[in-house]
Enzyme design. Sequence first.
Site, PDB file in Angstrom:
ATOM      1  N   VAL A 217       0.650  -0.922  -0.100  1.00 10.13           N
ATOM      2  CA  VAL A 217      -0.026  -0.212   0.061  1.00 10.13           C
ATOM      3  C   VAL A 217       0.560   1.431  -0.187  1.00 10.13           C
ATOM      4  O   VAL A 217       1.350   2.152  -0.785  1.00 10.13           O
ATOM      5  CB  VAL A 217      -0.314  -0.141   1.110  1.00 10.13           C
ATOM      6  CG1 VAL A 217      -1.490   1.500   1.657  1.00 10.13           C
ATOM      7  CG2 VAL A 217      -1.425  -0.631   0.892  1.00 10.13           C
ATOM      8  N   LYS A 218       2.168   1.687   0.606  1.00 10.78           N
ATOM      9  CA  LYS A 218       2.639   2.834   0.898  1.00 10.78           C
ATOM     10  C   LYS A 218       3.481   2.704  -0.016  1.00 10.78           C
ATOM     11  O   LYS A 218       3.352   3.690  -1.180  1.00 10.78           O
ATOM     12  CB  LYS A 218       3.513   2.354   1.871  1.00 10.78           C
ATOM     13  CG  LYS A 218       4.807   3.646   2.479  1.00 10.78           C
ATOM     14  CD  LYS A 218       5.958   3.636   1.688  1.00 10.78           C
ATOM     15  CE  LYS A 218       6.351   4.918   1.644  1.00 10.78           C
ATOM     16  NZ  LYS A 218       8.138   5.452   1.161  1.00 10.78           N
ATOM     17  N   VAL A 219       3.990   1.794  -0.765  1.00 16.32           N
ATOM     18  CA  VAL A 219       4.856   1.791  -2.623  1.00 16.32           C
ATOM     19  C   VAL A 219       3.994   2.157  -3.348  1.00 16.32           C
ATOM     20  O   VAL A 219       4.016   3.359  -4.420  1.00 16.32           O
ATOM     21  CB  VAL A 219       5.291   0.670  -2.670  1.00 16.32           C
ATOM     22  CG1 VAL A 219       6.336   1.036  -3.815  1.00 16.32           C
ATOM     23  CG2 VAL A 219       6.907   0.756  -2.013  1.00 16.32           C
TER      24      VAL A 219
END
Length: 279
Positions: free
Chosen positions: A213-215
């Site tokens: 999710v972060k990337v």
Amino acid sequence: MIQPSITPDDNGYMIRGMGPFDCEAVLDGGQCFRWVQREGIWQGYAGRHMAKIRPMTDGIYLECSLNALPMWRAYLDVDSDYISAREVLSKDTALTELIDEYPGIRFLNQPFFECVISFILSANNNVARIKKTVQTLCETFGEPMPDGYAFPAPDILAGLTDAQLRSCGTGYRAPYIIHTAQQVAQGFPHEQLIGLPLDEAREALTQFKGVGVKVADCILLFSLQRKDAFPVDTWIRKVMIDIMGHKTSDNQIRAYAAQRFGEHAGLANQYLFHYHRTK
DNA sequence: TTCCAGGGTCCTA
DNA sequence: TAGGACCATGGA
């Protein structure tokens, strides 16, 4: 907003009316990994194109070829209205001082593939080491250019072995890079993500191995012009827990940021990240 | 020597 | 669904 003006001279282009451009924060602040600074001039690549940039009072001086000018104009996000976005965010008590202190924080619109690979490398890594590994990848597998190396094409990385990538310093991320390069080489429709709801675009990107999710949020924000994306990394997690006043999950942090910062969540994220990483 | 870095994957409960 | 081990690597 005032429309930027582009005036050519013998060596490049004076771009005025785009507001201040903080080269250090934008080009060396963790959203891209291909720029170096020498004697006040920043040199970098995007795809197969090289440019040199130096800041001016109300914009930048850009050295690049004429045919690459439209690409750099898009890459440097010259035509976006940051003045209005800052006016909105400056009313937020968590951001008022930061916006005064860093008037030149902006976004880049990076080529999709190199942004994806760079942020796969960012997992459990630091900016200095990501830059070093990206540079090694370019020097080893990228096409030689007059003054550097292009970023390796998807089909090149797709055909490498695990050992070849690890020799460049990718570590355990090597199989993620091969898998993702194969997917992109076969034709991944990344342009379609620009118009999707944020959660759907994010889900599409997390199909790549090594992209969570972060990337995915970083790719959306730094390559696909999704300025509502709010990447939650170790720095942002700390500062948001401080702002919210209690320990919470990354999902709740993203939801809170979307509600509090709205369409400008990405710019708020950049201010919070830059300030708390450099203070 | 240990911790940390713009985390993700996989397994277990 | 949540929590935790594990993953390469180099600088602090």
